[in-house]
Design a protein around this motif. Structure first.
Motif, PDB file in Angstrom:
ATOM      1  N   LEU A 142      91.160  79.239  58.276  1.00 28.15           N
ATOM      2  CA  LEU A 142      91.377  78.435  59.434  1.00 28.15           C
ATOM      3  C   LEU A 142      91.331  79.346  60.517  1.00 28.15           C
ATOM      4  O   LEU A 142      92.964  80.003  60.531  1.00 28.15           O
ATOM      5  CB  LEU A 142      92.077  77.142  58.591  1.00 28.15           C
ATOM      6  CG  LEU A 142      90.903  75.876  57.973  1.00 28.15           C
ATOM      7  CD1 LEU A 142      92.398  75.698  57.416  1.00 28.15           C
ATOM      8  CD2 LEU A 142      89.955  76.587  58.729  1.00 28.15           C
ATOM      9  N   LEU A 151      95.544  81.218  58.932  1.00 28.47           N
ATOM     10  CA  LEU A 151      95.926  80.117  57.901  1.00 28.47           C
ATOM     11  C   LEU A 151      94.587  80.550  56.519  1.00 28.47           C
ATOM     12  O   LEU A 151      92.554  80.339  56.944  1.00 28.47           O
ATOM     13  CB  LEU A 151      95.814  78.187  57.578  1.00 28.47           C
ATOM     14  CG  LEU A 151      96.298  78.116  59.434  1.00 28.47           C
ATOM     15  CD1 LEU A 151      96.170  76.196  59.161  1.00 28.47           C
ATOM     16  CD2 LEU A 151      97.983  78.785  58.950  1.00 28.47           C
ATOM     17  N   ARG A 184      95.309  76.409  53.910  1.00 27.36           N
ATOM     18  CA  ARG A 184      96.055  76.023  55.204  1.00 27.36           C
ATOM     19  C   ARG A 184      97.082  76.425  54.989  1.00 27.36           C
ATOM     20  O   ARG A 184      97.920  75.996  55.643  1.00 27.36           O
ATOM     21  CB  ARG A 184      95.992  74.362  55.261  1.00 27.36           C
ATOM     22  CG  ARG A 184      94.559  74.072  55.327  1.00 27.36           C
ATOM     23  CD  ARG A 184      94.505  72.527  55.718  1.00 27.36           C
ATOM     24  NE  ARG A 184      93.323  71.865  55.865  1.00 27.36           N
ATOM     25  CZ  ARG A 184      92.493  71.595  56.673  1.00 27.36           C
ATOM     26  NH1 ARG A 184      93.626  70.774  57.867  1.00 27.36           N
ATOM     27  NH2 ARG A 184      91.343  71.243  56.730  1.00 27.36           N
ATOM     28  N   TYR A 202     102.375  74.987  54.521  1.00 27.30           N
ATOM     29  CA  TYR A 202     100.567  74.707  55.205  1.00 27.30           C
ATOM     30  C   TYR A 202     100.645  74.093  55.966  1.00 27.30           C
ATOM     31  O   TYR A 202     101.696  72.460  56.242  1.00 27.30           O
ATOM     32  CB  TYR A 202     100.076  73.383  53.187  1.00 27.30           C
ATOM     33  CG  TYR A 202     100.637  74.239  52.521  1.00 27.30           C
ATOM     34  CD1 TYR A 202      99.255  75.232  51.773  1.00 27.30           C
ATOM     35  CD2 TYR A 202     101.419  74.559  51.957  1.00 27.30           C
ATOM     36  CE1 TYR A 202      99.781  75.800  50.123  1.00 27.30           C
ATOM     37  CE2 TYR A 202     101.710  74.797  50.315  1.00 27.30           C
ATOM     38  CZ  TYR A 202     100.428  75.823  49.712  1.00 27.30           C
ATOM     39  OH  TYR A 202     101.128  76.182  48.237  1.00 27.30           O
ATOM     40  N   ASP A 206      98.632  71.735  59.119  1.00 26.95           N
ATOM     41  CA  ASP A 206      97.763  71.262  59.271  1.00 26.95           C
ATOM     42  C   ASP A 206      97.621  70.741  60.393  1.00 26.95           C
ATOM     43  O   ASP A 206      98.277  70.405  61.062  1.00 26.95           O
ATOM     44  CB  ASP A 206      97.480  70.754  58.814  1.00 26.95           C
ATOM     45  CG  ASP A 206      96.147  68.762  58.362  1.00 26.95           C
ATOM     46  OD1 ASP A 206      95.365  69.292  58.088  1.00 26.95           O
ATOM     47  OD2 ASP A 206      96.049  67.669  57.424  1.00 26.95           O
ATOM     48  N   PHE A 231      91.073  70.526  62.609  1.00 31.72           N
ATOM     49  CA  PHE A 231      90.292  71.490  63.086  1.00 31.72           C
ATOM     50  C   PHE A 231      89.443  71.271  63.342  1.00 31.72           C
ATOM     51  O   PHE A 231      88.716  70.393  62.778  1.00 31.72           O
ATOM     52  CB  PHE A 231      90.362  72.130  61.658  1.00 31.72           C
ATOM     53  CG  PHE A 231      91.670  72.845  61.381  1.00 31.72           C
ATOM     54  CD1 PHE A 231      92.091  73.844  61.826  1.00 31.72           C
ATOM     55  CD2 PHE A 231      92.465  72.972  60.806  1.00 31.72           C
ATOM     56  CE1 PHE A 231      93.328  75.289  61.430  1.00 31.72           C
ATOM     57  CE2 PHE A 231      93.988  72.939  60.152  1.00 31.72           C
ATOM     58  CZ  PHE A 231      93.967  74.039  61.304  1.00 31.72           C
TER      59      PHE A 231
END
Length: 173
Positions: free
Chosen positions: A59, A70, A74, A104, A106, A109
């Motif tokens: 990602l 990532l 993630r 991680y 977030d 996306f």
């Protein structure tokens, strides 16, 4: 504050990281290598992925000229950027203190695994400490990923700063 939420787990030990500055290309990179994890028992999905050659895709978070990569879980893997260090604010930056963590990230996306952060960080560089800090907003606490790399978050866990140590930029002395 960014639109990037940070979730952390305690780490038994720090990851390894290496930061590098390419003077010719005006680019920086920092790669994080985590200690090996204990193997997990294979799941049916994992077995099928292996059989058909499916690999999880990374990602990407883009903010200004910086890109965070990532892994499929993630977990932070790297930051790369292209920037002119003469535009960075010269500052004396306080060292950061935080517990060892695995972070991680977030964000919203898209279907291709990309997210563009609308805010661009302000870059501060401390040439004496060889430290670059990307700042979107004040940090209320820090999570140390490696000796050279830490993430700052606000009280709600939103990413607000990235701290890179041992980044020598010759153009700045």
């Amino acid at each position: 504050m960014t639109s990037i939420q940070v979730r952390v787990e305690p780490a038994p030990c720090l990851a390894q990281a290496h930061s590098d500055w390419d003077s010719e290309g005006h680019s920086l990179s920092c790669r994080v290598v985590y200690p090996p994890r204990a193997p997990e028992p294979p799941s049916l999905a994992g077995i099928l992925d292996l059989r058909f050659g499916l690999t999880p895709q990374p990602l990407y978070i883009v903010s200004g000229t910086f890109t965070l990569t990532l892994d499929a879980t993630r977990r932070f893997e790297s930051i790369d950027g292209y920037d002119n260090p003469l535009r960075w604010q010269q500052s004396l930056l306080e060292p950061v203190d935080g517990a060892a963590a695995v972070a991680y990230l977030d964000a919203a996306f898209d279907s291709s695994g990309h997210f563009t952060e609308p805010q661009t960080p302000v870059a501060h560089y401390d040439r004496t400490a060889a430290r670059l800090r990307l700042i979107w907003a004040p940090a209320s606490r820090w999570h140390r990923i490696s000796r050279e790399f830490a993430l700052g978050v606000d009280e709600l866990g939103w990413l607000t700063q990235i701290d890179l140590q041992d980044l020598r930029v010759p153009a700045l002395g």
